[in-house]
Scaffold this motif. Structure first.
Motif, PDB file in Angstrom:
ATOM      1  N   GLN A 194      36.615  43.552  40.666  1.00  0.00           N
ATOM      2  CA  GLN A 194      36.183  43.056  41.973  1.00  0.00           C
ATOM      3  C   GLN A 194      35.259  44.071  42.655  1.00  0.00           C
ATOM      4  OE1 GLN A 194      39.922  42.496  43.961  1.00  0.00           O
ATOM      5  NE2 GLN A 194      40.202  40.405  43.212  1.00  0.00           N
ATOM      6  N   MET A 195      35.700  45.320  42.730  1.00  0.00           N
ATOM      7  CA  MET A 195      34.901  46.327  43.419  1.00  0.00           C
ATOM      8  C   MET A 195      33.615  46.658  42.662  1.00  0.00           C
ATOM      9  SD  MET A 195      37.547  48.972  45.250  1.00  0.00           S
ATOM     10  CE  MET A 195      36.334  49.378  46.511  1.00  0.00           C
ATOM     11  N   THR A 196      33.671  46.607  41.337  1.00  0.00           N
ATOM     12  CA  THR A 196      32.463  46.832  40.547  1.00  0.00           C
ATOM     13  C   THR A 196      31.424  45.768  40.845  1.00  0.00           C
ATOM     14  OG1 THR A 196      33.698  47.926  38.777  1.00  0.00           O
ATOM     15  CG2 THR A 196      31.555  47.007  38.194  1.00  0.00           C
ATOM     16  N   LEU A 197      31.852  44.525  40.976  1.00  0.00           N
ATOM     17  CA  LEU A 197      30.909  43.442  41.277  1.00  0.00           C
ATOM     18  C   LEU A 197      30.289  43.629  42.657  1.00  0.00           C
ATOM     19  CD1 LEU A 197      32.753  40.322  39.802  1.00  0.00           C
ATOM     20  CD2 LEU A 197      30.998  41.763  38.746  1.00  0.00           C
ATOM     21  N   TRP A 212      34.160  43.517  50.298  1.00  0.00           N
ATOM     22  CA  TRP A 212      35.304  43.410  49.385  1.00  0.00           C
ATOM     23  C   TRP A 212      36.606  43.500  50.161  1.00  0.00           C
ATOM     24  CZ3 TRP A 212      39.039  47.257  48.599  1.00  0.00           C
ATOM     25  CH2 TRP A 212      40.025  46.925  47.649  1.00  0.00           C
ATOM     26  N   LEU A 213      36.675  44.363  51.161  1.00  0.00           N
ATOM     27  CA  LEU A 213      37.897  44.502  51.950  1.00  0.00           C
ATOM     28  C   LEU A 213      38.299  43.172  52.573  1.00  0.00           C
ATOM     29  CD1 LEU A 213      40.084  46.416  53.031  1.00  0.00           C
ATOM     30  CD2 LEU A 213      38.572  46.920  54.970  1.00  0.00           C
ATOM     31  N   ASP A 214      37.335  42.374  52.998  1.00  0.00           N
ATOM     32  CA  ASP A 214      37.645  41.028  53.489  1.00  0.00           C
ATOM     33  C   ASP A 214      38.421  40.222  52.462  1.00  0.00           C
ATOM     34  OD1 ASP A 214      36.499  41.300  55.972  1.00  0.00           O
ATOM     35  OD2 ASP A 214      34.806  39.956  55.598  1.00  0.00           O
ATOM     36  N   THR A 215      38.050  40.359  51.197  1.00  0.00           N
ATOM     37  CA  THR A 215      38.716  39.558  50.163  1.00  0.00           C
ATOM     38  C   THR A 215      40.169  39.959  49.983  1.00  0.00           C
ATOM     39  OG1 THR A 215      38.195  41.002  48.250  1.00  0.00           O
ATOM     40  CG2 THR A 215      36.511  39.403  48.927  1.00  0.00           C
ATOM     41  N   GLN A 216      40.535  41.153  50.454  1.00  0.00           N
ATOM     42  CA  GLN A 216      41.912  41.619  50.339  1.00  0.00           C
ATOM     43  C   GLN A 216      42.725  41.371  51.610  1.00  0.00           C
ATOM     44  OE1 GLN A 216      42.683  42.984  47.020  1.00  0.00           O
ATOM     45  NE2 GLN A 216      40.778  41.794  47.041  1.00  0.00           N
ATOM     46  N   LEU A 217      42.041  41.052  52.707  1.00  0.00           N
ATOM     47  CA  LEU A 217      42.715  40.864  53.985  1.00  0.00           C
ATOM     48  C   LEU A 217      42.721  39.423  54.458  1.00  0.00           C
ATOM     49  CD1 LEU A 217      41.315  43.964  55.946  1.00  0.00           C
ATOM     50  CD2 LEU A 217      43.428  43.806  54.610  1.00  0.00           C
ATOM     51  N   LEU A 218      41.809  38.613  53.954  1.00  0.00           N
ATOM     52  CA  LEU A 218      41.676  37.234  54.406  1.00  0.00           C
ATOM     53  C   LEU A 218      42.036  36.265  53.281  1.00  0.00           C
ATOM     54  CD1 LEU A 218      38.210  37.522  56.220  1.00  0.00           C
ATOM     55  CD2 LEU A 218      40.496  37.693  57.247  1.00  0.00           C
ATOM     56  N   PRO A 219      42.431  35.042  53.618  1.00  0.00           N
ATOM     57  CA  PRO A 219      42.761  34.058  52.573  1.00  0.00           C
ATOM     58  C   PRO A 219      41.542  33.456  51.891  1.00  0.00           C
ATOM     59  CG  PRO A 219      43.037  33.090  54.743  1.00  0.00           C
ATOM     60  CD  PRO A 219      42.754  34.551  54.972  1.00  0.00           C
ATOM     61  N   GLY A 220      40.384  33.594  52.507  1.00  0.00           N
ATOM     62  CA  GLY A 220      39.161  33.030  51.952  1.00  0.00           C
ATOM     63  C   GLY A 220      37.974  33.438  52.793  1.00  0.00           C
ATOM     64  N   TRP A 239      26.033  35.788  48.938  1.00  0.00           N
ATOM     65  CA  TRP A 239      26.772  34.734  48.236  1.00  0.00           C
ATOM     66  C   TRP A 239      28.079  35.212  47.619  1.00  0.00           C
ATOM     67  CZ3 TRP A 239      27.734  34.655  42.852  1.00  0.00           C
ATOM     68  CH2 TRP A 239      27.126  35.687  42.130  1.00  0.00           C
ATOM     69  N   LEU A 240      28.180  36.492  47.262  1.00  0.00           N
ATOM     70  CA  LEU A 240      29.347  36.937  46.507  1.00  0.00           C
ATOM     71  C   LEU A 240      30.624  36.807  47.320  1.00  0.00           C
ATOM     72  CD1 LEU A 240      30.263  38.118  43.798  1.00  0.00           C
ATOM     73  CD2 LEU A 240      29.971  40.397  44.784  1.00  0.00           C
ATOM     74  N   GLN A 241      30.562  37.118  48.606  1.00  0.00           N
ATOM     75  CA  GLN A 241      31.756  37.023  49.426  1.00  0.00           C
ATOM     76  C   GLN A 241      32.244  35.580  49.576  1.00  0.00           C
ATOM     77  OE1 GLN A 241      31.629  35.482  52.695  1.00  0.00           O
ATOM     78  NE2 GLN A 241      29.510  34.909  52.231  1.00  0.00           N
ATOM     79  N   GLY A 242      31.439  34.617  49.165  1.00  0.00           N
ATOM     80  CA  GLY A 242      31.837  33.219  49.220  1.00  0.00           C
ATOM     81  C   GLY A 242      32.607  32.738  48.009  1.00  0.00           C
ATOM     82  N   GLU A 243      32.808  33.597  47.020  1.00  0.00           N
ATOM     83  CA  GLU A 243      33.527  33.217  45.802  1.00  0.00           C
ATOM     84  C   GLU A 243      35.036  33.316  46.042  1.00  0.00           C
ATOM     85  OE1 GLU A 243      32.326  32.219  42.740  1.00  0.00           O
ATOM     86  OE2 GLU A 243      30.376  32.036  43.736  1.00  0.00           O
ATOM     87  N   GLN A 244      35.690  32.174  46.123  1.00  0.00           N
ATOM     88  CA  GLN A 244      37.100  32.130  46.477  1.00  0.00           C
ATOM     89  C   GLN A 244      37.984  32.902  45.497  1.00  0.00           C
ATOM     90  OE1 GLN A 244      38.654  30.638  49.316  1.00  0.00           O
ATOM     91  NE2 GLN A 244      40.364  31.841  48.487  1.00  0.00           N
ATOM     92  N   TRP A 245      37.645  32.916  44.217  1.00  0.00           N
ATOM     93  CA  TRP A 245      38.509  33.567  43.232  1.00  0.00           C
ATOM     94  C   TRP A 245      38.606  35.073  43.462  1.00  0.00           C
ATOM     95  CZ3 TRP A 245      36.702  37.210  39.594  1.00  0.00           C
ATOM     96  CH2 TRP A 245      35.312  37.341  39.509  1.00  0.00           C
ATOM     97  N   LEU A 246      37.643  35.653  44.184  1.00  0.00           N
ATOM     98  CA  LEU A 246      37.682  37.081  44.463  1.00  0.00           C
ATOM     99  C   LEU A 246      38.691  37.445  45.552  1.00  0.00           C
ATOM    100  CD1 LEU A 246      33.877  37.917  44.282  1.00  0.00           C
ATOM    101  CD2 LEU A 246      35.648  38.711  42.710  1.00  0.00           C
ATOM    102  N   TYR A 247      39.266  36.456  46.230  1.00  0.00           N
ATOM    103  CA  TYR A 247      40.198  36.717  47.317  1.00  0.00           C
ATOM    104  C   TYR A 247      41.637  36.921  46.839  1.00  0.00           C
ATOM    105  CZ  TYR A 247      36.517  36.000  50.700  1.00  0.00           C
ATOM    106  OH  TYR A 247      35.372  36.146  51.435  1.00  0.00           O
ATOM    107  N   PRO A 297      45.368  46.180  44.622  1.00  0.00           N
ATOM    108  CA  PRO A 297      44.287  47.067  45.080  1.00  0.00           C
ATOM    109  C   PRO A 297      44.827  48.446  45.424  1.00  0.00           C
ATOM    110  CG  PRO A 297      44.920  45.536  46.820  1.00  0.00           C
ATOM    111  CD  PRO A 297      45.629  45.092  45.579  1.00  0.00           C
ATOM    112  N   GLY A 298      44.009  49.467  45.200  1.00  0.00           N
ATOM    113  CA  GLY A 298      44.425  50.832  45.461  1.00  0.00           C
ATOM    114  C   GLY A 298      44.592  51.105  46.951  1.00  0.00           C
ATOM    115  N   ASN A 299      45.682  51.763  47.301  1.00  0.00           N
ATOM    116  CA  ASN A 299      45.940  52.066  48.706  1.00  0.00           C
ATOM    117  C   ASN A 299      44.864  52.953  49.310  1.00  0.00           C
ATOM    118  OD1 ASN A 299      48.322  50.573  48.927  1.00  0.00           O
ATOM    119  ND2 ASN A 299      49.574  52.260  48.161  1.00  0.00           N
ATOM    120  N   THR A 300      44.327  53.880  48.512  1.00  0.00           N
ATOM    121  CA  THR A 300      43.295  54.771  49.045  1.00  0.00           C
ATOM    122  C   THR A 300      42.052  53.985  49.441  1.00  0.00           C
ATOM    123  OG1 THR A 300      44.077  56.649  47.749  1.00  0.00           O
ATOM    124  CG2 THR A 300      41.825  56.755  48.540  1.00  0.00           C
ATOM    125  N   CYS A 301      41.628  53.053  48.597  1.00  0.00           N
ATOM    126  CA  CYS A 301      40.459  52.236  48.926  1.00  0.00           C
ATOM    127  C   CYS A 301      40.710  51.411  50.178  1.00  0.00           C
ATOM    128  CB  CYS A 301      40.101  51.324  47.753  1.00  0.00           C
ATOM    129  SG  CYS A 301      39.391  52.171  46.331  1.00  0.00           S
TER     130      CYS A 301
END
Length: 371
Positions: free
Chosen positions: A66-69, A100-108, A116-124, A129-133
């Motif tokens: 996810q983060m690499t993308l 990317w942080l949005d994808t870990q905090l939001l449902p979509g 466009w990438l943040q619109g990909e639901q599968w990334l959510y 995810p690493g606590n440090t990141c």
């Protein structure tokens, strides 16, 4: 760029990103497990996708991919930004990690982000995810988002592998750059979440390795150049020692989990880099790609990150056609990974045609705003 050279470059970019995702998905479900138990179930090493906990179906990628993308997307957007008369602005990747942080905090998707990438639901999906990141990026959000500036280094002493696991895209940047610039850029970007010098230097080293490979160097020659460059930096000793150990173990033979674990568990940056490098050196041929990935993930440690790093290296070295077909077709997000890979090549090979005062400009900038 000559057509033949462009085709080889595209194959390396695709191979690196897709190889990293395959290694990530191969190792993700067995992360945190004991090597003895893994080998009992997989005597030849983990060579097929298996299901993981928390409803992870086989072939699922983790936060590494996810983060690499998002790093790839950030670099494309940084390329677009150069039209302002600036060089490639590394801080644009921190903005990408903020998305990317949005994808870990939001449902979509929130509908409030561009690109466009943040619109990909599968990334959510949250895939450990690493606590440090998470912590570093959350801290960077404090204040008014409308005026917030990106580019500040994280204030922590972490050298976890969360920086190096996403560093490969910097090594894919074209030859107009040079090895030291790529090294420094990847180290800077890793520093947005990981403050320890080793976390940054190991990330720079992976990017430099991949950059040298993309210029035509073999693994050993790329390591020679990278280790020489690395040795010039203060606090390089941990990363230099880890890479030297990986090379020595690869020469000694006897590959297997016990040998891998002599390099550590991969939870910290220099260990993850060393394990990925060791597996690639121990099984370096195109037909050994799956053997290398199995070696990289079958141990009692951070198997997804070490698998991803090995896949990044061998994918860049051999190109996408060397990847094991039985894993490529089943890895999560393959279409998006390849789309980003191809767009990365388009930006850095044909950017002038996409940025010009004619048809594609508006659509390309909508797809990749320059910030």
């Amino acid at each position: 760029m000559e057509r033949r050279v462009e085709e080889q470059y595209r194959a390396r970019v695709r191979g690196c990103l897709l190889g990293g995702a395959v290694g990530d998905a191969l190792g993700g479900p067995i992360e945190f497990r004991d090597a003895a138990n893994i080998v009992a179930e997989h005597p030849d090493g983990v060579r097929t996708f298996v299901a993981g906990g928390n409803d992870w179906p086989p072939g699922t990628v983790t936060d590494d991919t996810q983060m690499t993308l998002f790093a790839v997307e950030g670099l494309i957007r940084a390329g677009v930004r150069t039209d302002r008369g600036l060089g490639l602005t590394v801080a644009v990747t921190q903005h990408a990690f903020d998305r990317w942080l949005d994808t870990q905090l939001l449902p979509g998707p929130s509908g409030q982000r561009d690109g466009w990438l943040q619109g990909e639901q599968w990334l959510y999906a949250r895939r450990a995810p690493g606590n440090t990141c998470l912590t570093a990026l959350t801290e960077a959000r404090k204040g008014d988002r409308q005026i917030r500036q990106f580019g500040a280094q994280a204030v922590n002493n972490s050298k976890g592998c969360g920086g190096v696991m996403r560093a490969a895209p910097f090594g894919l940047l074209p030859h107009e750059n040079h090895t030291q610039w790529v090294f420094d850029a990847a180290a800077e970007s890793a520093g947005y979440t990981h403050g320890h010098p080793t976390g940054k230097l190991a990330s720079g080293a992976l990017a430099a390795l991949i950059y040298e490979i993309c210029q035509g160097a073999g693994l050993d020659a790329a390591l020679d150049t990278t280790q020489d460059l690395l040795s010039r930096y203060p606090a390089h000793e941990e990363t230099s020692t880890a890479l030297a150990a990986a090379r020595e173990l690869a020469k000694a033979g006897k590959p297997g989990p016990a040998t891998v674990e002599q390099l550590g568990g991969g939870w910290i940056a220099e260990e993850a880099l060393a394990i990925g490098v060791y597996a690639a050196l121990a099984r370096p041929e195109p037909e050994q790609f799956l053997d290398a990935l199995a070696l990289a993930v079958t141990h009692s440690g951070d198997s997804d990150s070490t698998g991803a790093i090995c896949g990044n290296l061998l994918g860049a070295l051999h190109g996408e056609t060397a990847l094991p077909a039985e894993l490529v077709f089943a890895v999560e997000g393959r279409g998006v990974i390849l789309q980003l890979a191809d767009d990365f090549v388009l930006e850095f090979v044909h950017g002038r045609r996409l940025h010009g005062d004619h048809g594609p400009e508006t659509a390309w900038r909508t797809r990749y705003p320059g910030w």
